[in-house]
Enzyme design. Structure first.
Site, PDB file in Angstrom:
ATOM      1  N   SER A 151       9.710   4.987  16.767  1.00  0.00           N
ATOM      2  CA  SER A 151       8.454   4.609  17.415  1.00  0.00           C
ATOM      3  C   SER A 151       8.741   4.160  18.839  1.00  0.00           C
ATOM      4  O   SER A 151       9.356   3.119  19.052  1.00  0.00           O
ATOM      5  CB  SER A 151       7.791   3.465  16.643  1.00  0.00           C
ATOM      6  N   CYS A 194      -1.849   2.541   7.023  1.00  0.00           N
ATOM      7  CA  CYS A 194      -1.245   1.484   6.226  1.00  0.00           C
ATOM      8  C   CYS A 194      -1.422   0.096   6.814  1.00  0.00           C
ATOM      9  O   CYS A 194      -1.426  -0.090   8.006  1.00  0.00           O
ATOM     10  CB  CYS A 194       0.228   1.776   6.006  1.00  0.00           C
ATOM     11  N   GLU A 238       0.830  -1.214   0.000  1.00  0.00           N
ATOM     12  CA  GLU A 238       0.000   0.000   0.000  1.00  0.00           C
ATOM     13  C   GLU A 238       0.859   1.256   0.000  1.00  0.00           C
ATOM     14  O   GLU A 238       1.946   1.265   0.556  1.00  0.00           O
ATOM     15  CB  GLU A 238      -0.853   0.036   1.275  1.00  0.00           C
TER      16      GLU A 238
HETATM   17  N1  SAH Z   1       8.086   0.055  10.920  1.00  0.00           N
HETATM   18  C1  SAH Z   1       8.124   1.475  11.125  1.00  0.00           C
HETATM   19  C2  SAH Z   1       7.049   2.203  10.326  1.00  0.00           C
HETATM   20  C3  SAH Z   1       5.677   1.837  10.811  1.00  0.00           C
HETATM   21  S1  SAH Z   1       4.284   2.841  10.490  1.00  0.00           S
HETATM   22  C4  SAH Z   1       7.984   1.797  12.599  1.00  0.00           C
HETATM   23  O1  SAH Z   1       7.690   0.887  13.360  1.00  0.00           O
HETATM   24  O2  SAH Z   1       8.215   2.938  12.978  1.00  0.00           O
HETATM   25  C5  SAH Z   1       4.522   4.390  11.220  1.00  0.00           C
HETATM   26  C6  SAH Z   1       3.994   4.571  12.642  1.00  0.00           C
HETATM   27  O3  SAH Z   1       2.629   4.157  12.803  1.00  0.00           O
HETATM   28  C7  SAH Z   1       4.805   3.804  13.664  1.00  0.00           C
HETATM   29  O4  SAH Z   1       5.077   4.641  14.763  1.00  0.00           O
HETATM   30  C8  SAH Z   1       3.850   2.708  14.065  1.00  0.00           C
HETATM   31  O5  SAH Z   1       4.148   2.190  15.338  1.00  0.00           O
HETATM   32  C9  SAH Z   1       2.524   3.434  14.013  1.00  0.00           C
HETATM   33  N2  SAH Z   1       1.348   2.570  13.944  1.00  0.00           N
HETATM   34  C10 SAH Z   1       1.228   1.327  13.467  1.00  0.00           C
HETATM   35  N3  SAH Z   1      -0.033   0.863  13.605  1.00  0.00           N
HETATM   36  C11 SAH Z   1      -0.723   1.848  14.174  1.00  0.00           C
HETATM   37  C12 SAH Z   1      -2.089   1.983  14.586  1.00  0.00           C
HETATM   38  N4  SAH Z   1      -2.970   0.989  14.422  1.00  0.00           N
HETATM   39  N5  SAH Z   1      -2.455   3.155  15.142  1.00  0.00           N
HETATM   40  C13 SAH Z   1      -1.565   4.162  15.312  1.00  0.00           C
HETATM   41  N6  SAH Z   1      -0.279   4.091  14.954  1.00  0.00           N
HETATM   42  C14 SAH Z   1       0.146   2.941  14.402  1.00  0.00           C
END
Ligand code: SAH
Length: 340
Positions: A212, A331, A90
């Site tokens: 994160s 995503c 995506e």
């Molecule tokens: N693998 C990377 C990128 C992930 S997506 C990472 O872990 O940082 C980007 C951010 O969205 C990350 O901080 C991830 O923890 C957060 N994220 C993932 N799922 C989520 C959700 N359901 N609600 C809110 N944030 C989320």
């Protein structure tokens, strides 16, 4: 077979010269590739003999739009792309005041296993190639007829778990003759792979690193993010300090607020004490609950109190605005719905 779009311009040139052609043919080929050409035979200004040699030795990776959703609220566009081998990824296109931004996937699936994340549901299928990351931008630009100026590597996958391909992609996307997107317009988000953060600090890439965090103690963080079993928060923050020292770049921390889990005033104070004095920004993300898991979004009031508490530590903090809420833009959700 050579994945031609994953090559640096000088490598394309070497390849063309190795085929006995003049080097200016490389620039012609390069221009076609970045226009989204999906076959050598359509490159009308290349000699037939070169086209057939290219067809024998190289491939142009392809991604196709499997589904496209457009938000009626804010114009955010979400693409579900199919890769050559049928894997799905995506990308999300967002219009911000500071420019058109795309959120890219770096892997098909993810093996980090964060408990709240839709991308982790079925584990890692495979790493994306540099070409497959570039194509998400090329295809979205072509489909929308708009130029993209900002990239966030926050889609499906853990970018630093696909380290070499992501670094190559970053250098390619930055190329003046290619997409020419400046490093300062790129953010890379990681769940906190400490060894890779150290490596990244040596690459001389002035992008924005997002980390994160999501919890203020190791026990809670381990329950949310298995990666915390490998590195404690102390070790992670120490690597962030080294990164800041080496690059002089501000780190952006992400903290997903989950009701009753990590959104208390005590959590905010702990986080404030942890980050105070660091060259950083804090991005609070109200959790976007996924069907398969049992996390709840924090109350509006709790988010406000959390934010105010953080501000007392003189930390720059923002709450992430949710774009594309009507199209499941976060995503991983679309792909999860398409896998069987
Ligand atoms: N693998 C990377 C990128 C992930 S997506 C990472 O872990 O940082 C980007 C951010 O969205 C990350 O901080 C991830 O923890 C957060 N994220 C993932 N799922 C989520 C959700 N359901 N609600 C809110 N944030 C989320």
């Amino acid at each position: 077979m050579i994945d031609i779009l994953s090559l640096y311009p000088h490598e394309i040139e070497d390849f063309i010269v190795s085929l006995g052609e003049k080097s200016f043919r490389a620039s012609q080929l390069f221009a076609w590739l970045y226009k989204g050409s999906d076959s050598f035979s359509g490159m009308t200004n290349l000699p037939r003999s070169l086209i057939s040699r290219l067809e024998e030795q190289a491939v142009i990776k392809n991604i196709v739009i499997e589904q496209k959703l457009v938000s009626v609220i804010d114009g955010t566009v979400k693409y579900l792309f199919a890769l050559d081998d049928g894997e799905k990824i995506e990308s999300v296109f967002m219009r911000y005041k500071h420019g058109n931004t795309i959120c890219l996937s770096t892997q098909a699936g993810c093996r980090m296993g964060c408990s709240f994340c839709a991308s982790a549901l079925n584990g890692l299928k495979r790493n994306l190639l540099p070409s497959e990351m570039l194509l998400q931008i090329i295809m979205a630009e072509r489909d929308l007829g708009e130029k993209i100026s900002n990239i966030v590597l926050m889609g499906i996958g853990e970018p630093l778990d696909n380290y070499d391909n992501v670094i190559r992609f970053l250098r390619l996307v930055n190329n003046k003759d290619g997409l020419n997107i400046g490093m300062r317009h790129i953010s890379l988000s990681t769940c906190g792979l400490v060894d890779k953060i150290d490596r990244l600090s040596e690459e001389n890439l002035p992008l924005t690193l997002s980390v994160s965090l999501h919890a203020t103690d190791d026990i809670k963080r381990r329950a949310l993010m298995p990666v915390a079993n490998r590195w404690s928060i102390d070790k992670l923050l120490a690597s962030c300090e080294r990164y800041i020292k080496k690059t002089s770049r501000r780190i952006s921390f992400e903290y997903a607020l989950i009701a009753g889990v990590n959104d208390s005033v005590e959590d905010a104070n702990k986080l404030g004490r942890m980050l105070a004095g660091m060259l950083c920004h804090l991005n609070l993300i109200p959790i976007n609950p996924i069907l398969e898991k049992n996390h709840k979004k924090s109350e509006k009031r709790a988010i406000e109190v959390f934010t105010r508490t953080i501000e007392t530590y003189k930390i720059s903090v923002t709450v992430r605005r949710r774009l594309g809420s009507d199209i499941n833009a976060s995503c991983g959700q679309l792909r999860a719905g398409h896998s069987n």
